[in-house]
Design a protein around this motif. Structure first.
Motif, PDB file in Angstrom:
ATOM      1  N   CYS A 177       6.107 -14.159  19.518  1.00  0.00           N
ATOM      2  CA  CYS A 177       7.554 -13.965  19.630  1.00  0.00           C
ATOM      3  C   CYS A 177       8.314 -15.277  19.462  1.00  0.00           C
ATOM      4  O   CYS A 177       9.452 -15.279  19.002  1.00  0.00           O
ATOM      5  CB  CYS A 177       7.867 -13.339  20.988  1.00  0.00           C
ATOM      6  SG  CYS A 177       9.611 -12.953  21.252  1.00  0.00           S
ATOM      7  N   MET A 216      11.040 -10.680   9.045  1.00  0.00           N
ATOM      8  CA  MET A 216      11.654 -11.236  10.251  1.00  0.00           C
ATOM      9  C   MET A 216      13.072 -11.719   9.965  1.00  0.00           C
ATOM     10  O   MET A 216      13.993 -11.518  10.758  1.00  0.00           O
ATOM     11  CB  MET A 216      10.819 -12.405  10.776  1.00  0.00           C
ATOM     12  CG  MET A 216       9.496 -12.028  11.398  1.00  0.00           C
ATOM     13  SD  MET A 216       8.614 -13.526  11.914  1.00  0.00           S
ATOM     14  CE  MET A 216       7.195 -12.813  12.749  1.00  0.00           C
ATOM     15  N   PHE A 240       3.083  -7.602  15.253  1.00  0.00           N
ATOM     16  CA  PHE A 240       4.459  -7.772  14.791  1.00  0.00           C
ATOM     17  C   PHE A 240       5.423  -6.986  15.671  1.00  0.00           C
ATOM     18  O   PHE A 240       6.488  -7.469  16.039  1.00  0.00           O
ATOM     19  CB  PHE A 240       4.575  -7.315  13.334  1.00  0.00           C
ATOM     20  CG  PHE A 240       5.961  -7.442  12.762  1.00  0.00           C
ATOM     21  CD1 PHE A 240       6.397  -8.638  12.235  1.00  0.00           C
ATOM     22  CD2 PHE A 240       6.841  -6.369  12.770  1.00  0.00           C
ATOM     23  CE1 PHE A 240       7.678  -8.766  11.709  1.00  0.00           C
ATOM     24  CE2 PHE A 240       8.122  -6.482  12.252  1.00  0.00           C
ATOM     25  CZ  PHE A 240       8.538  -7.688  11.724  1.00  0.00           C
ATOM     26  N   TYR A 243       8.480  -8.141  18.009  1.00  0.00           N
ATOM     27  CA  TYR A 243       9.806  -7.583  17.738  1.00  0.00           C
ATOM     28  C   TYR A 243      10.416  -6.983  18.997  1.00  0.00           C
ATOM     29  O   TYR A 243      11.596  -7.207  19.301  1.00  0.00           O
ATOM     30  CB  TYR A 243       9.708  -6.519  16.644  1.00  0.00           C
ATOM     31  CG  TYR A 243      11.042  -5.962  16.202  1.00  0.00           C
ATOM     32  CD1 TYR A 243      11.719  -6.506  15.116  1.00  0.00           C
ATOM     33  CD2 TYR A 243      11.635  -4.897  16.872  1.00  0.00           C
ATOM     34  CE1 TYR A 243      12.938  -6.007  14.715  1.00  0.00           C
ATOM     35  CE2 TYR A 243      12.857  -4.394  16.479  1.00  0.00           C
ATOM     36  CZ  TYR A 243      13.501  -4.945  15.400  1.00  0.00           C
ATOM     37  OH  TYR A 243      14.724  -4.459  15.017  1.00  0.00           O
ATOM     38  N   ASN A 301       7.638 -13.445   7.180  1.00  0.00           N
ATOM     39  CA  ASN A 301       8.836 -14.243   7.436  1.00  0.00           C
ATOM     40  C   ASN A 301      10.079 -13.593   6.836  1.00  0.00           C
ATOM     41  O   ASN A 301      11.160 -13.629   7.440  1.00  0.00           O
ATOM     42  CB  ASN A 301       8.663 -15.649   6.866  1.00  0.00           C
ATOM     43  CG  ASN A 301       7.752 -16.516   7.725  1.00  0.00           C
ATOM     44  OD1 ASN A 301       7.518 -16.227   8.893  1.00  0.00           O
ATOM     45  ND2 ASN A 301       7.216 -17.567   7.141  1.00  0.00           N
ATOM     46  N   TYR A 341       9.048 -15.833  15.899  1.00  0.00           N
ATOM     47  CA  TYR A 341      10.040 -14.830  15.535  1.00  0.00           C
ATOM     48  C   TYR A 341      11.426 -15.303  15.969  1.00  0.00           C
ATOM     49  O   TYR A 341      12.421 -15.135  15.253  1.00  0.00           O
ATOM     50  CB  TYR A 341       9.698 -13.501  16.205  1.00  0.00           C
ATOM     51  CG  TYR A 341      10.233 -12.271  15.492  1.00  0.00           C
ATOM     52  CD1 TYR A 341      11.346 -12.338  14.662  1.00  0.00           C
ATOM     53  CD2 TYR A 341       9.614 -11.034  15.663  1.00  0.00           C
ATOM     54  CE1 TYR A 341      11.824 -11.214  14.024  1.00  0.00           C
ATOM     55  CE2 TYR A 341      10.094  -9.906  15.021  1.00  0.00           C
ATOM     56  CZ  TYR A 341      11.200 -10.001  14.209  1.00  0.00           C
ATOM     57  OH  TYR A 341      11.681  -8.881  13.577  1.00  0.00           O
ATOM     58  N   SER A 349      15.544  -8.868   9.670  1.00  0.00           N
ATOM     59  CA  SER A 349      15.834  -8.338  11.005  1.00  0.00           C
ATOM     60  C   SER A 349      16.788  -9.264  11.750  1.00  0.00           C
ATOM     61  O   SER A 349      17.753  -8.807  12.365  1.00  0.00           O
ATOM     62  CB  SER A 349      14.534  -8.170  11.800  1.00  0.00           C
ATOM     63  OG  SER A 349      13.663  -7.251  11.173  1.00  0.00           O
TER      64      SER A 349
END
Length: 422
Positions: A204, A82, A147, A151, A79, A207, A85
């Motif tokens: 996703c 993420m 992952f 992404y 997390n 995410y 990012s």
């Protein structure tokens, strides 16, 4: 001519905005990126090294209990990664060149490390068959790295999601984000049952929830955000601007993760119910790991790192993805843990349950976990530096060929077209 001048002016402003966004990639958040990747290595060492006893067992042992406690403090890693990012991507423009570079990086690790592991006999618990080869050569579509699959798909949605996140008002974003988090985080955290559509944050969609949370935090909750520049300052009461609150949010959240897991285990051992929910508190889209990750982000956001330390961090951080792509490759995924005494620590835990030294086992657990993390992290960073050097040499060599130069020109043109999409 006026239209061309206007287009150039807009493009210049966009480049200036992206330049400012680049400068905001501060050493403190780059350090957090490194720490998050180290936590990921810890999770894979404990989980794939067999150091986490099954929660259904009558006795976990001292080493097993310590391993689950360590797992509780590191489960925020994904997390956090993420969130970082999302924090940067939410204010950046979509670039086809960045997507291509990312895909080539993933592909090179997938193929090179996977085939090397298979040929040398290092690979274990994975069959060398057509499915394995397809996974190596189509890593994103085949989910070699879950992952990276999430992404890449999220980055493909950036022109739409990023634009929406940058245009929405605070109230609009708060309502939309509230519904998303309630549906995919809060609901599964409070109901005493397993939702059939719950993928535990391995997709996703989760995410996207973290991405939008990071975008909201950057725009409306932190000093120095573009949305707040030149406008009223954010409330100083917000917890992410107070290190003590953030630290309490992280430590308290992790302790609650551990306590909740042990409580569910106790209920299961006494009643035989809730068996499917034993590890729920340690799933990425559970409320506790989510809040603890936000708290850890706030702790590092308030840090100030300068001088040589900042320079070293800035050089190492861009290569952290290589650490993940190397040690989680199918050719190494279930092997490297044995190189760092995972099996021996496990046997010590079994002996400790029968009266041997429990302290020795716990000390060995933390010692070898630290050694494994340092070795894997350093090797991953060095491997990615070498990979980047090889890519640079290949790029320079291929520039001698006209078709390659034409492809590069097309990619640059696509970047220019997409630069101001937001």
């Amino acid at each position: 001519m006026r239209e061309e001048g206007s287009e150039n002016s807009i493009r210049t402003k966009c480049k200036a905005a992206d330049s400012r966004a680049g400068k905001e990639r501060m050493a403190n958040l780059e350090l957090l990126r490194c720490v998050a990747m180290m936590m990921v290595v810890v999770l894979h060492y404990l989980g794939k090294g067999g150091l986490l006893p099954d929660l259904t067992e009558e006795t976990l042992g001292s080493v097993g209990t310590a391993a689950w406690l360590l797992e509780s403090f590191c489960i925020v890693a994904v997390n956090v990664y993420m969130f970082i990012s999302g924090y940067f991507l939410s204010m950046s423009s979509f670039k086809p060149s960045r997507l291509i570079r990312l895909w080539l990086q993933v592909w090179s690790y997938s193929v090179a490390a996977g085939l090397l592991g298979a040929v040398t006999g290092v690979m274990t618990e994975t069959a060398f068959d057509m499915h394995f080869l397809l996974t190596l050569f189509l890593p994103v579509s085949m989910g070699h790295y879950w992952f990276m699959t999430s992404y890449v798909f999220l980055y493909l949605l950036l022109p739409f999601v990023g634009t929406a996140a940058s245009k929405m008002t605070k109230q609009q974003m708060r309502i939309a984000l509230g519904f998303l988090l309630f549906t995919f985080c809060v609901l599964k955290s409070v109901l005493p049952l397993r939702l059939e559509m719950d993928e535990q944050g391995y997709n996703c969609l989760w995410y996207l929830c973290v991405f939008l949370t990071a975008a909201y935090v950057r725009r409306f909750c932190l000093n120095g955000s573009e949305e707040m520049a030149g406008k009223k300052k954010p409330s100083k009461r917000f917890s992410l601007q107070k290190r003590s609150c953030c630290l309490g949010m992280y430590v308290g959240g992790c302790l609650l993760i551990f306590a909740g897991t042990m409580l569910l285990r106790t209920v299961y051992l006494r009643t035989g119910s809730l068996g499917r929910m034993l590890g729920m508190c340690m799933e990425y889209n559970h409320l506790l790991p989510f809040l603890a990750a936000v708290g850890l982000f706030g702790v590092f956001y308030t840090l100030q790192i300068r001088g040589k330390a900042a320079a070293v961090i800035q050089k190492a951080a861009p290569h952290t993805l290589g650490v993940y792509l190397l040690h989680e490759n199918l050719g190494l995924r279930y092997t490297w843990q044995r190189w760092f005494q995972a099996e021996r620590i496990n046997s010590v835990n079994s002996a400790a349950a029968h009266g041997s030294s429990a302290i020795e086992g716990v000390v060995n657990l933390f010692l070898w976990t630290a050694i494994a993390v340092i070795c894997v992290f350093v090797c991953g960073i060095l491997a990615d530096i070498v990979r980047k050097g090889i890519f640079h040499i290949l790029h320079r060599g291929l520039l001698c060929f006209r078709p390659y130069r034409g492809v590069i020109a097309l990619i640059k043109r696509a970047d220019e077209i997409c630069y101001c999409a937001k």
